[in-house]
Design an enzyme around this catalytic site. Structure first.
Site, short mmCIF file in Angstrom:
data_model
loop_
_atom_site.label_atom_id
_atom_site.label_comp_id
_atom_site.label_asym_id
_atom_site.label_seq_id
_atom_site.Cartn_x
_atom_site.Cartn_y
_atom_site.Cartn_z
N TYR A 47 0.85 -1.18 0.00
CA TYR A 47 0.00 0.00 0.00
C TYR A 47 0.89 1.24 0.00
O TYR A 47 1.49 1.61 1.00
CB TYR A 47 -0.91 0.03 1.23
CG TYR A 47 -1.87 -1.12 1.33
CD1 TYR A 47 -2.10 -1.99 0.27
CD2 TYR A 47 -2.57 -1.36 2.52
CE1 TYR A 47 -2.99 -3.04 0.37
CE2 TYR A 47 -3.47 -2.41 2.63
CZ TYR A 47 -3.67 -3.25 1.56
OH TYR A 47 -4.56 -4.29 1.67
N PHE A 198 -12.66 -6.88 0.92
CA PHE A 198 -13.80 -6.39 0.15
C PHE A 198 -15.10 -6.69 0.91
O PHE A 198 -16.04 -7.28 0.34
CB PHE A 198 -13.85 -6.99 -1.25
CG PHE A 198 -12.68 -6.65 -2.12
CD1 PHE A 198 -12.25 -5.35 -2.25
CD2 PHE A 198 -12.01 -7.65 -2.81
CE1 PHE A 198 -11.17 -5.04 -3.07
CE2 PHE A 198 -10.93 -7.34 -3.61
CZ PHE A 198 -10.51 -6.05 -3.75
N LEU A 200 -17.54 -4.94 1.71
CA LEU A 200 -18.72 -4.27 1.16
C LEU A 200 -18.82 -4.44 -0.35
O LEU A 200 -19.50 -3.67 -1.03
CB LEU A 200 -18.68 -2.77 1.52
CG LEU A 200 -18.70 -2.47 3.02
CD1 LEU A 200 -18.58 -0.98 3.27
CD2 LEU A 200 -19.95 -3.03 3.66
#
Length: 292
Positions: A47, A198, A200
């Site tokens: 990230y 993930f 949502l």
């Protein structure tokens, strides 16, 4: 730990690359998460790359008592921003040391090895055992306390357990994508933490008709109901919704209260949206990454 954690991917700049426009605002969101009772943070060397871990270190160093950071290694970023699984032992070892430096900790409470077992058609040229062996070695040196897997198939989980105890597994799983259901079942049976990414469905759940009824009854949002369903679906689950918005953060944390008030009928209806007996790893991987 609090079963609503925090996914830190969105703290990076656009496309999870570089620093955000306002790094101090991101640090404030991290500190607010701790104030709201969040005790589990999910992150990765990839990230940024590294910038998110550096922000976490800047915001939370020294780590408050009881706070655990789960960091993923074994994935790199291409110069074009692409995501590359790289389980070469040298990469894994280097990334563990980089994460310790960026987070400002002497040891990692939880380090995941990123695999390709939940990505249809993907493969790695490095045997999992070689990559995992590095984490076992570093644990023996005291640099890692717990080892996890990210993107594991049921077979990979079983192979890994022949080498070392596995504390947590992070796989795709949400209301629409149940491809990780067998791994979830294995985690339940063996007392392993299951961390769905993930959660949502990358925004595809917004306004879903099966969510609106419970949301209206409880005065909640559809996102809160979706997270609440995950918490009710299995006691092994810790969810890691991500956001850089303070109000969304507070809303996510409140999903635990929504879970307590969902009826069994509502939970069953949401579970029945997908035939889990037919769920498999050939379901499509979401393109967006807005909720990890």
């Amino acid at each position: 730990m609090n079963r609503v954690g925090y996914g830190a991917m969105q703290l990076a700049g656009p496309n999870v690359w570089g620093l955000p426009e306002d790094p101090e605002s991101s640090c404030q969101v991290l500190r607010l998460a701790v104030e709201q009772g969040v005790t589990f943070f999910d992150t990765a060397n990839a990230y940024g790359p590294r910038t998110v871990n550096q922000l976490i270190g800047r915001a939370l160093r020294p780590l408050p008592e009881g706070v655990i950071i789960g960091n993923k290694v074994g994935a790199e970023r291409g110069s074009d921003g692409s995501w590359i699984v790289d389980g070469h032992p040298d990469t894994v070892r280097r990334q563990v040391h980089e994460a310790l430096a960026d987070l400002g900790t002497e040891a990692s409470e939880l380090t995941y090895l990123r695999l390709v077992g939940d990505t249809p058609g993907a493969h790695s040229d490095v045997p999992m055992e070689e990559s995992l062996g590095v984490l076992v070695e570093l644990r023996e040196q005291g640099l890692i306390r717990r080892i996890g897997l990210s993107g594991a198939s049921p077979q990979m989980l079983a192979r890994a357990q022949q080498m070392t105890p596995i504390a947590a597994v992070q796989n795709r799983f949400n209301l629409l994508d149940r491809s990780g259901v067998q791994v979830l079942a294995d985690c339940e049976a063996q007392g392993i933490l299951f961390v769905p990414y993930f959660p949502l469905a990358s925004g595809r759940l917004s306004g879903h008709h099966e969510l609106t009824g419970p949301a209206k009854r409880l005065g909640a949002t559809s996102a809160q109901v979706a997270l609440a369903w995950l918490l009710r679906r299995s006691p092994s689950t810790v969810v890691i919704p991500g956001t850089n918005n303070p109000d969304h953060l507070r809303s996510n944390v409140a999903a635990s209260g929504v879970a307590e008030n969902l009826t069994d009928v509502e939970v069953a209806r949401l579970t029945g949206l997908v035939d889990e007996s037919k769920a498999s790893l050939d379901q499509p991987t979401p393109a967006a990454q807005s909720d990890r």
